[in-house]
Design a protein around this motif. Structure first.
Motif, PDB file in Angstrom:
ATOM      1  N   ALA A   1      30.926 -14.308   3.524  1.00 39.22           N
ATOM      2  CA  ALA A   1      30.287 -13.037   3.863  1.00 39.22           C
ATOM      3  C   ALA A   1      30.357 -12.043   2.706  1.00 39.22           C
ATOM      4  O   ALA A   1      29.613 -11.062   2.688  1.00 39.22           O
ATOM      5  N   THR A   2      31.217 -12.302   1.724  1.00 42.40           N
ATOM      6  CA  THR A   2      31.350 -11.391   0.581  1.00 42.40           C
ATOM      7  C   THR A   2      30.455 -11.800  -0.586  1.00 42.40           C
ATOM      8  O   THR A   2      29.627 -11.020  -1.041  1.00 42.40           O
ATOM      9  N   CYS A   3      30.614 -13.034  -1.089  1.00 41.78           N
ATOM     10  CA  CYS A   3      29.864 -13.444  -2.296  1.00 41.78           C
ATOM     11  C   CYS A   3      28.619 -14.271  -1.996  1.00 41.78           C
ATOM     12  O   CYS A   3      27.795 -14.483  -2.872  1.00 41.78           O
ATOM     13  N   GLY A   4      28.485 -14.764  -0.769  1.00 37.06           N
ATOM     14  CA  GLY A   4      27.285 -15.488  -0.375  1.00 37.06           C
ATOM     15  C   GLY A   4      27.271 -16.969  -0.695  1.00 37.06           C
ATOM     16  O   GLY A   4      26.295 -17.657  -0.384  1.00 37.06           O
ATOM     17  N   ILE A   5      28.324 -17.495  -1.308  1.00 33.41           N
ATOM     18  CA  ILE A   5      28.346 -18.910  -1.678  1.00 33.41           C
ATOM     19  C   ILE A   5      28.518 -19.783  -0.438  1.00 33.41           C
ATOM     20  O   ILE A   5      29.287 -19.475   0.465  1.00 33.41           O
ATOM     21  N   HIS A   6      27.817 -20.920  -0.431  1.00 31.29           N
ATOM     22  CA  HIS A   6      27.816 -21.875   0.684  1.00 31.29           C
ATOM     23  C   HIS A   6      28.770 -23.031   0.375  1.00 31.29           C
ATOM     24  O   HIS A   6      28.396 -23.970  -0.314  1.00 31.29           O
ATOM     25  N   PRO A   7      30.011 -22.985   0.889  1.00 31.89           N
ATOM     26  CA  PRO A   7      30.939 -24.078   0.596  1.00 31.89           C
ATOM     27  C   PRO A   7      30.768 -25.307   1.489  1.00 31.89           C
ATOM     28  O   PRO A   7      31.098 -26.410   1.083  1.00 31.89           O
ATOM     29  N   TYR A   8      30.267 -25.118   2.720  1.00 27.52           N
ATOM     30  CA  TYR A   8      30.092 -26.264   3.610  1.00 27.52           C
ATOM     31  C   TYR A   8      29.195 -25.890   4.783  1.00 27.52           C
ATOM     32  O   TYR A   8      28.897 -24.728   5.029  1.00 27.52           O
ATOM     33  N   GLY A   9      28.781 -26.925   5.496  1.00 27.65           N
ATOM     34  CA  GLY A   9      28.045 -26.771   6.733  1.00 27.65           C
ATOM     35  C   GLY A   9      28.707 -27.631   7.792  1.00 27.65           C
ATOM     36  O   GLY A   9      29.514 -28.514   7.479  1.00 27.65           O
ATOM     37  N   GLU A  10      28.382 -27.380   9.045  1.00 24.70           N
ATOM     38  CA  GLU A  10      28.951 -28.136  10.156  1.00 24.70           C
ATOM     39  C   GLU A  10      27.838 -28.593  11.083  1.00 24.70           C
ATOM     40  O   GLU A  10      26.909 -27.842  11.352  1.00 24.70           O
ATOM     41  N   GLY A  11      27.967 -29.816  11.548  1.00 25.73           N
ATOM     42  CA  GLY A  11      26.981 -30.352  12.476  1.00 25.73           C
ATOM     43  C   GLY A  11      27.477 -31.641  13.093  1.00 25.73           C
ATOM     44  O   GLY A  11      28.677 -31.908  13.108  1.00 25.73           O
TER      45      GLY A  11
END
Length: 118
Positions: free
Chosen positions: A73-83
């Motif tokens: 929520a701070t830097c916007g980087i996407h470290p992972y997703g869940e599904g």
């Protein structure tokens, strides 16, 4: 022996560990992945441990709304997703670009035609 990988977002607010052996990664060309440029390695969700409060993460879903694209929520980087995997197991799609000490050139990358998905 299973390797534990350390990872984080750019600012370090989101930190995590994930267990497993990275044998390959996926480069997807869907509208989301192409824009963010992640290289994804899939692991059981149970092997991912968030080391910072979940409240530091934000989520985004689109299309069928079945994948939680998690980002700082701070830097916007996407470290992972869940599904869910096709067999129904909870799965994490780890952005290996966010893992410490990974030689990206040594990881075989397979392309996935996410644009062709309905």
């Amino acid at each position: 022996m299973t390797t534990t990988h350390q990872g984080s977002c750019h600012c370090g607010r989101v930190k995590f560990e994930v267990d497993g052996e990275i044998d390959s990664a996926v480069a997807c060309n869907c509208s989301m992945c192409q824009r963010r440029g992640s290289l994804l390695w899939f692991a059981p969700r149970s092997s991912l441990r968030l080391l910072t409060p979940e409240s530091d993460l934000a989520s985004y879903t689109f299309n069928k709304h079945v994948i939680q694209h998690r980002f700082c929520a701070t830097c916007g980087i996407h470290p992972y997703g869940e599904g869910k995997a096709p067999n129904g197991d909870a799965t994490a799609a780890i952005n290996i670009r966010c893992l410490d000490g990974i030689d990206l050139a040594a990881v075989p990358v397979h392309t996935y035609d996410g644009r062709a998905m309905p």
